[in-house]
Structure formats: C-alpha cells, structure tokens
Enzyme design. Structure first.
Site, PDB file in Angstrom:
ATOM      1  NE  ARG A  42      36.140  31.736  48.455  1.00 53.63           N
ATOM      2  CZ  ARG A  42      36.307  32.928  48.931  1.00 53.63           C
ATOM      3  NH1 ARG A  42      37.096  33.742  48.280  1.00 53.63           N
ATOM      4  NH2 ARG A  42      35.365  32.963  50.001  1.00 53.63           N
ATOM      5  CG  ASP A 156      38.973  45.809  45.721  1.00 51.14           C
ATOM      6  OD1 ASP A 156      38.526  46.021  46.746  1.00 51.14           O
ATOM      7  OD2 ASP A 156      39.510  44.686  45.238  1.00 51.14           O
TER       8      ASP A 156
HETATM    9  C1  LIG Z   1      36.468  42.743  53.030  1.00 49.37           C
HETATM   10  S1  LIG Z   1      36.689  43.947  51.692  1.00 49.37           S
HETATM   11  C2  LIG Z   1      36.755  45.479  52.452  1.00 49.37           C
HETATM   12  C3  LIG Z   1      35.563  46.334  51.715  1.00 49.37           C
HETATM   13  C4  LIG Z   1      35.195  47.793  52.395  1.00 49.37           C
HETATM   14  N1  LIG Z   1      36.527  48.556  52.416  1.00 49.37           N
HETATM   15  C5  LIG Z   1      34.517  47.316  53.468  1.00 49.37           C
HETATM   16  O1  LIG Z   1      35.098  47.766  54.786  1.00 49.37           O
HETATM   17  O2  LIG Z   1      33.214  47.212  53.625  1.00 49.37           O
HETATM   18  C6  LIG Z   1      38.343  43.797  51.308  1.00 49.37           C
HETATM   19  C7  LIG Z   1      38.823  44.169  49.870  1.00 49.37           C
HETATM   20  O3  LIG Z   1      40.140  44.151  49.976  1.00 49.37           O
HETATM   21  C8  LIG Z   1      40.444  44.027  48.513  1.00 49.37           C
HETATM   22  N2  LIG Z   1      42.040  43.624  48.321  1.00 49.37           N
HETATM   23  C9  LIG Z   1      42.756  42.644  48.936  1.00 49.37           C
HETATM   24  N3  LIG Z   1      43.946  42.863  48.639  1.00 49.37           N
HETATM   25  C10 LIG Z   1      44.116  44.006  48.062  1.00 49.37           C
HETATM   26  C11 LIG Z   1      45.258  44.740  47.596  1.00 49.37           C
HETATM   27  N4  LIG Z   1      46.655  44.300  47.784  1.00 49.37           N
HETATM   28  N5  LIG Z   1      45.067  45.936  46.991  1.00 49.37           N
HETATM   29  C12 LIG Z   1      43.892  46.539  46.780  1.00 49.37           C
HETATM   30  N6  LIG Z   1      42.904  45.856  47.195  1.00 49.37           N
HETATM   31  C13 LIG Z   1      42.713  44.459  47.957  1.00 49.37           C
HETATM   32  C14 LIG Z   1      39.765  42.590  48.097  1.00 49.37           C
HETATM   33  O4  LIG Z   1      39.554  42.619  46.504  1.00 49.37           O
HETATM   34  C15 LIG Z   1      38.253  43.067  48.752  1.00 49.37           C
HETATM   35  O5  LIG Z   1      37.357  43.636  48.073  1.00 49.37           O
END
Ligand SMILES: C[S@@+](CC[C@H](N)C(=O)[O-])C[C@H]1O[C@@H](n2cnc3c(N)ncnc32)[C@H](O)[C@@H]1O
Length: 288
Positions: A42, A156
C-alpha cells in the site's frame, strides 16, 4: 489489478519497525509482522506518487511535513492508506434490531437521543442508525420533530472515508442488502454521471454530522452525555491496554443506562470495565 511484491519497494526491519511504532502511537493500531507485505504494497504506491526512492526517504518526509492543524500531513495520508475500512449497511443486523426494539420502542420522537458511531468508516453504519431511528418513529415522525431531537455523531480517523461518508453517495452494489421499500424511502437514484449510484435523502443526512475523532485522544469532544455508542470492528486492531483505556472513556461519555455496541468478533471479557453485559457485544452503563 497491480498489487504485486515486484512493484514494492524494499524495506528494512528497522524501517518497518519505525512505521509500526508510528502507526501504533498515533492510531492505537497494533500491526503484526505478517501484515508487512500489505503495508509495503500500500505504501509503495504512495512512494511512487511522491517520486521517492526509498522508505528511509519516506519516513524522513513524514517527519518533516507538518499540517496547518499541527498534525503531520503525510501521517494523515499514511493512516488513510493503512486503515481497514470494510463496512456495510446494517452490518450485524441484530444490533439494529436491539436499537429499534429495546432502545427506541417506547420513546417519543421529540425525546432527545444522542448516538455516536465511533469509527464509522464510509458512513454505512451511521446511516443505518439514522434509518433505524427514522423508521422506529415512522408513525409519529415529522422531520421537524426528529431532526433537532435525534443527533448522530459519526467519526473516524481517516479523512478519506469521512469525505466519502459525508457525500452520502454509494454504488448500487453497496445497497444490495436493503429491501426495495427501504431503498426507495431513504435513497435517491442517481442519473447522468451519478448513474449506478444512490444518495441518502435529506431526512437522513440532517440527522448525521461527521467529525474526525481519533479514539486515542485523551478526551472526546462530547459535551452532552450520550444514549448510545456504536464502536464496532475497530477495537480488534488495538491491544488490550488500548482497549481498556478506550472502554473507560466510552463509559465516561455515556449517560447512566446508556448502551455500547461492539463488533461481533470483539469482547470485553478480558479487560477491566464497569459495564453490565445485556447480551454478547451489547453493554450498558449501570444506572446509579
Ligand atoms: C473495519 S472499519 C469499521 C467500520 C464500522 N464501525 C463497521 O463495523 O462496519 C474500522 C474503522 O476504524 C477506523 N479507525 C482505526 N483506528 C482509529 C482510531 N484510532 N480512531 C478512530 N478511528 C479509527 C478506520 O479508519 C476504519 O474506518
């Protein structure tokens, strides 16, 4: 599809360790070594765009580029590239059934409700919450009642997914799980350049506001205690101390009786917390 090792830049163990440490310190995401080829692949694309010749140069660049907000610009780009954003409308349907049947059922539409979709990715989760709230109040619902009383904060870390979420535009295949009446009620069909896409209708988008919030922040920009938090499928990337600290902060911003939803592959079993489990993955802050 070109995402091959061949086009990847070489990375030394110490450079990978520096990237891993940086990612952990900023986002709490604990990368395991088997993710190395994903990381390299990536970021190699990013190095090519920046016309850089090595990861050493890239690490140096991350360190030097400062954004207006004081946060390093390239660091934001790197987080965008390395975060996993998989999501779906009504992912883990059971949570939306619980919201509708156990939390919203006996409420009046005019009664204020504050919901936070923390780590909302591209917006499918907060819009699913908005549809659930709207539909739960459909007999009483008038947008002028619902709009000021229901507030859904969606946040996010990734600016890229937040922009996508705020646009409210999705490809047709992204809404294939929705039933036709639901789709018609809540989405507009795109035409012309938007052919093959749908857009969430205004009665939903006015309920949701988007903000960049890092779950690692010491305190969250939340003034009014919350009724519900959805924090699903992100804690899985955090180590145990990070999860424990986050759960403590969620406890702090919830109202007594407020409910926390976590992802189905996540659990609070191994961490210290003050919540009562209502069902697996559904927790409540005790009423004093
Ligand atoms: C797999 S997605 C989950 C989306 C949704 N909550 C769901 O369950 O379908 C994980 C998300 O967590 C976000 N993320 C990761 N680390 C984070 C942080 N420290 N603070 C806020 N968001 C974070 C990522 O950018 C990503 O969009």
């Amino acid at each position: 599809m070109i995402e091959t090792e061949q086009l990847a830049y070489p990375i030394s163990d110490s450079e990978f360790l520096k990237l891993k440490t940086l990612l952990y310190e900023v986002s709490g995401i604990a990368l395991s070594d088997h993710k190395k080829s994903m990381v390299v692949s990536r970021l190699s694309r990013r190095l090519r765009i920046l016309e850089m010749s090595s990861f050493a140069a890239y690490l140096d660049y991350i360190d030097k580029t400062s954004g207006e907000s004081g946060e390093k610009d390239e660091l934001v780009q790197m987080l965008d590239l390395l975060s996993t954003n998989k999501t779906d409308f009504f992912r883990e349907q059971h949570h939306f059934d619980f919201l509708s049947e156990r939390i919203l059922k006996d409420r009046r539409a005019s009664q204020p409700i504050r919901i936070w979709s923390a780590a909302c990715s591209s917006g499918e989760e907060p819009y699913s919450i908005a549809m659930t709230v709207y539909d739960a109040f459909s007999s009483q619902q008038r947008p002028d009642i619902l709009s000021p009383s229901c507030k859904i904060l969606a946040s996010d870390l990734s600016t890229r997914v937040l922009d996508q979420a705020a646009s409210g535009i999705y490809k047709m295949e992204g809404v294939r799980n929705l039933e036709l009446p639901q789709l018609k009620r809540h989405f507009l069909k795109g035409s012309g350049v938007q052919e093959g896409c749908v857009k969430v209708k205004k009665h939903l988008s006015t309920l949701v506001s988007f903000k960049r919030i890092n779950l690692m922040d010491d305190c969250f920009p939340i003034k009014t205690p919350l009724d519900v938090i959805f924090c699903r499928n992100v804690m899985i990337y955090f180590d145990r101390p990070t999860q424990e600290c986050l759960i403590g902060k969620f406890h702090h911003v919830l109202k007594p009786g407020g409910v926390l939803f976590i992802g189905h592959s996540e659990s609070l079993n191994w961490i210290q917390h003050q919540f009562k489990m209502l069902e697996p993955t559904i927790y409540q802050k005790e009423i004093d």
